[in-house]
Design a protein around this motif. Structure first.
Motif, PDB file in Angstrom:
ATOM      1  N   GLN A  33       0.830  -1.199   0.000  1.00  0.00           N
ATOM      2  CA  GLN A  33       0.000   0.000   0.000  1.00  0.00           C
ATOM      3  C   GLN A  33       0.870   1.258   0.000  1.00  0.00           C
ATOM      4  N   ASN A  34       1.942   1.284   0.773  1.00  0.00           N
ATOM      5  CA  ASN A  34       2.821   2.456   0.781  1.00  0.00           C
ATOM      6  C   ASN A  34       3.533   2.642  -0.551  1.00  0.00           C
ATOM      7  N   GLN A  35       3.977   1.557  -1.154  1.00  0.00           N
ATOM      8  CA  GLN A  35       4.621   1.647  -2.464  1.00  0.00           C
ATOM      9  C   GLN A  35       3.624   2.150  -3.509  1.00  0.00           C
ATOM     10  N   LEU A  36       2.396   1.700  -3.412  1.00  0.00           N
ATOM     11  CA  LEU A  36       1.360   2.134  -4.330  1.00  0.00           C
ATOM     12  C   LEU A  36       1.132   3.635  -4.205  1.00  0.00           C
ATOM     13  N   ALA A  37       1.058   4.143  -2.978  1.00  0.00           N
ATOM     14  CA  ALA A  37       0.883   5.580  -2.759  1.00  0.00           C
ATOM     15  C   ALA A  37       2.027   6.348  -3.407  1.00  0.00           C
ATOM     16  N   GLU A  38       3.240   5.827  -3.258  1.00  0.00           N
ATOM     17  CA  GLU A  38       4.399   6.492  -3.851  1.00  0.00           C
ATOM     18  C   GLU A  38       4.322   6.465  -5.371  1.00  0.00           C
ATOM     19  N   CYS A  39       3.956   5.339  -5.943  1.00  0.00           N
ATOM     20  CA  CYS A  39       3.816   5.245  -7.402  1.00  0.00           C
ATOM     21  C   CYS A  39       2.749   6.212  -7.918  1.00  0.00           C
ATOM     22  N   MET A  40       1.665   6.352  -7.173  1.00  0.00           N
ATOM     23  CA  MET A  40       0.571   7.229  -7.577  1.00  0.00           C
ATOM     24  C   MET A  40       0.872   8.704  -7.319  1.00  0.00           C
ATOM     25  N   GLY A  41       1.925   8.971  -6.540  1.00  0.00           N
ATOM     26  CA  GLY A  41       2.274  10.358  -6.247  1.00  0.00           C
ATOM     27  C   GLY A  41       1.332  11.013  -5.261  1.00  0.00           C
ATOM     28  N   ILE A  42       0.763  10.206  -4.339  1.00  0.00           N
ATOM     29  CA  ILE A  42      -0.137  10.757  -3.326  1.00  0.00           C
ATOM     30  C   ILE A  42       0.337  10.316  -1.946  1.00  0.00           C
ATOM     31  N   GLU A  43      -0.154  10.986  -0.931  1.00  0.00           N
ATOM     32  CA  GLU A  43       0.207  10.652   0.436  1.00  0.00           C
ATOM     33  C   GLU A  43      -0.492   9.361   0.865  1.00  0.00           C
ATOM     34  N   PRO A  44       0.167   8.538   1.678  1.00  0.00           N
ATOM     35  CA  PRO A  44      -0.457   7.294   2.144  1.00  0.00           C
ATOM     36  C   PRO A  44      -1.824   7.488   2.804  1.00  0.00           C
ATOM     37  N   PRO A  45      -2.056   8.541   3.612  1.00  0.00           N
ATOM     38  CA  PRO A  45      -3.397   8.698   4.182  1.00  0.00           C
ATOM     39  C   PRO A  45      -4.482   8.942   3.116  1.00  0.00           C
ATOM     40  N   THR A  46      -4.114   9.622   2.047  1.00  0.00           N
ATOM     41  CA  THR A  46      -5.069   9.844   0.952  1.00  0.00           C
ATOM     42  C   THR A  46      -5.434   8.511   0.316  1.00  0.00           C
ATOM     43  N   LEU A  47      -4.418   7.693   0.059  1.00  0.00           N
ATOM     44  CA  LEU A  47      -4.674   6.380  -0.521  1.00  0.00           C
ATOM     45  C   LEU A  47      -5.466   5.503   0.439  1.00  0.00           C
ATOM     46  N   ALA A  48      -5.209   5.626   1.723  1.00  0.00           N
ATOM     47  CA  ALA A  48      -5.904   4.786   2.714  1.00  0.00           C
ATOM     48  C   ALA A  48      -7.416   4.949   2.608  1.00  0.00           C
ATOM     49  N   GLY A  49      -7.876   6.176   2.403  1.00  0.00           N
ATOM     50  CA  GLY A  49      -9.316   6.407   2.257  1.00  0.00           C
ATOM     51  C   GLY A  49      -9.876   5.734   1.015  1.00  0.00           C
ATOM     52  N   VAL A  50      -9.143   5.811  -0.082  1.00  0.00           N
ATOM     53  CA  VAL A  50      -9.565   5.172  -1.328  1.00  0.00           C
ATOM     54  C   VAL A  50      -9.612   3.658  -1.141  1.00  0.00           C
ATOM     55  N   VAL A  51      -8.562   3.124  -0.536  1.00  0.00           N
ATOM     56  CA  VAL A  51      -8.470   1.676  -0.316  1.00  0.00           C
ATOM     57  C   VAL A  51      -9.588   1.189   0.614  1.00  0.00           C
ATOM     58  N   THR A  52      -9.872   1.952   1.644  1.00  0.00           N
ATOM     59  CA  THR A  52     -10.941   1.576   2.575  1.00  0.00           C
ATOM     60  C   THR A  52     -12.278   1.450   1.845  1.00  0.00           C
ATOM     61  N   ARG A  53     -12.585   2.406   0.983  1.00  0.00           N
ATOM     62  CA  ARG A  53     -13.838   2.345   0.219  1.00  0.00           C
ATOM     63  C   ARG A  53     -13.834   1.160  -0.750  1.00  0.00           C
ATOM     64  N   MET A  54     -12.688   0.919  -1.387  1.00  0.00           N
ATOM     65  CA  MET A  54     -12.606  -0.195  -2.333  1.00  0.00           C
ATOM     66  C   MET A  54     -12.739  -1.536  -1.616  1.00  0.00           C
ATOM     67  N   GLU A  55     -12.173  -1.631  -0.421  1.00  0.00           N
ATOM     68  CA  GLU A  55     -12.298  -2.859   0.370  1.00  0.00           C
ATOM     69  C   GLU A  55     -13.747  -3.041   0.828  1.00  0.00           C
ATOM     70  N   ARG A  56     -14.363  -1.965   1.273  1.00  0.00           N
ATOM     71  CA  ARG A  56     -15.767  -2.005   1.708  1.00  0.00           C
ATOM     72  C   ARG A  56     -16.678  -2.469   0.574  1.00  0.00           C
ATOM     73  N   ASP A  57     -16.381  -2.017  -0.653  1.00  0.00           N
ATOM     74  CA  ASP A  57     -17.207  -2.356  -1.805  1.00  0.00           C
ATOM     75  C   ASP A  57     -16.852  -3.700  -2.433  1.00  0.00           C
ATOM     76  N   GLY A  58     -15.886  -4.405  -1.834  1.00  0.00           N
ATOM     77  CA  GLY A  58     -15.530  -5.743  -2.313  1.00  0.00           C
ATOM     78  C   GLY A  58     -14.642  -5.759  -3.538  1.00  0.00           C
ATOM     79  N   TRP A  59     -13.899  -4.677  -3.802  1.00  0.00           N
ATOM     80  CA  TRP A  59     -13.042  -4.610  -4.974  1.00  0.00           C
ATOM     81  C   TRP A  59     -11.641  -5.108  -4.694  1.00  0.00           C
ATOM     82  N   ILE A  60     -11.178  -4.966  -3.447  1.00  0.00           N
ATOM     83  CA  ILE A  60      -9.837  -5.411  -3.097  1.00  0.00           C
ATOM     84  C   ILE A  60      -9.842  -6.060  -1.727  1.00  0.00           C
ATOM     85  N   LEU A  61      -8.836  -6.890  -1.518  1.00  0.00           N
ATOM     86  CA  LEU A  61      -8.611  -7.500  -0.212  1.00  0.00           C
ATOM     87  C   LEU A  61      -7.268  -6.997   0.300  1.00  0.00           C
TER      88      LEU A  61
END
Length: 171
Positions: free
Chosen positions: A53-81
């Motif tokens: 997840q941290n490497q992904l945030a770096e690749c995307m050029g965003i802060e890890p907390p910003t990505l965490a919110g996106v990931v949380t929604r994607m996990e909630r919606d069943g898109w990622i584990l």
């Protein structure tokens, strides 16, 4: 009054083109109930499923907390584990689900349509020149402000992926 000759600014040209592509892609992705950031997460995982997840945030050029919110929604919606990495339990691995695969395929089709629209009427030679010029600009600026990227083994061929992602995510 602030003045600047934007018509002579390469950065302005590139920014305006990128924003136009991003707006068009955002509108089209909304048809599939997916945000641009969610699409970016899936796109990076498609190119390198081993990213933490941290490497992904770096690749995307965003802060890890910003990505965490996106990931949380994607996990909630069943898109990622989410799971802990075997070699470092502090690192979190993201795995797309079959539901994400379905969404990804539909979203990718929309992205390709936006790309086709954006590039309509441009000869292949011009596209190759654009690719070469953008690469040279990035190389020139790398000495001034290197792009933060994970190590090459974490993000194989990061520059090629970033170039494609810039075009696609802007679409």
């Amino acid at each position: 009054m602030l003045q600047y000759d934007f018509e002579q600014s390469v950065g302005y040209w590139m920014t305006m083109a990128t924003q136009s592509i991003r707006r068009a892609l955002t509108v089209r992705l909304a048809e599939e109930q997916i945000t641009l950031r969610q699409w970016e997460v899936l796109a990076w995982l498609a190119t390198n499923p081993e990213l933490s997840q941290n490497q992904l945030a770096e690749c995307m050029g965003i802060e890890p907390p910003t990505l965490a919110g996106v990931v949380t929604r994607m996990e909630r919606d069943g898109w990622i584990l989410k799971s802990n990495c075997e070699d470092d339990r502090r690192r979190c691995r993201l795995t797309p689900t079959p539901k994400a695969e379905e969404i990804w395929l539909r979203a990718l089709s929309l992205c390709l349509q936006v790309r086709e629209t954006a590039l309509a009427g441009l000869p292949e030679e011009d596209l190759e020149t654009l690719r070469r010029v953008c690469s040279q600009i990035r190389d020139n600026l790398a000495a001034v402000a290197p792009e933060p990227t994970p190590s090459p083994e974490d993000c194989p061929d990061t520059n090629a992926v970033r170039r494609e992602m810039t075009v696609l995510r802007a679409m």
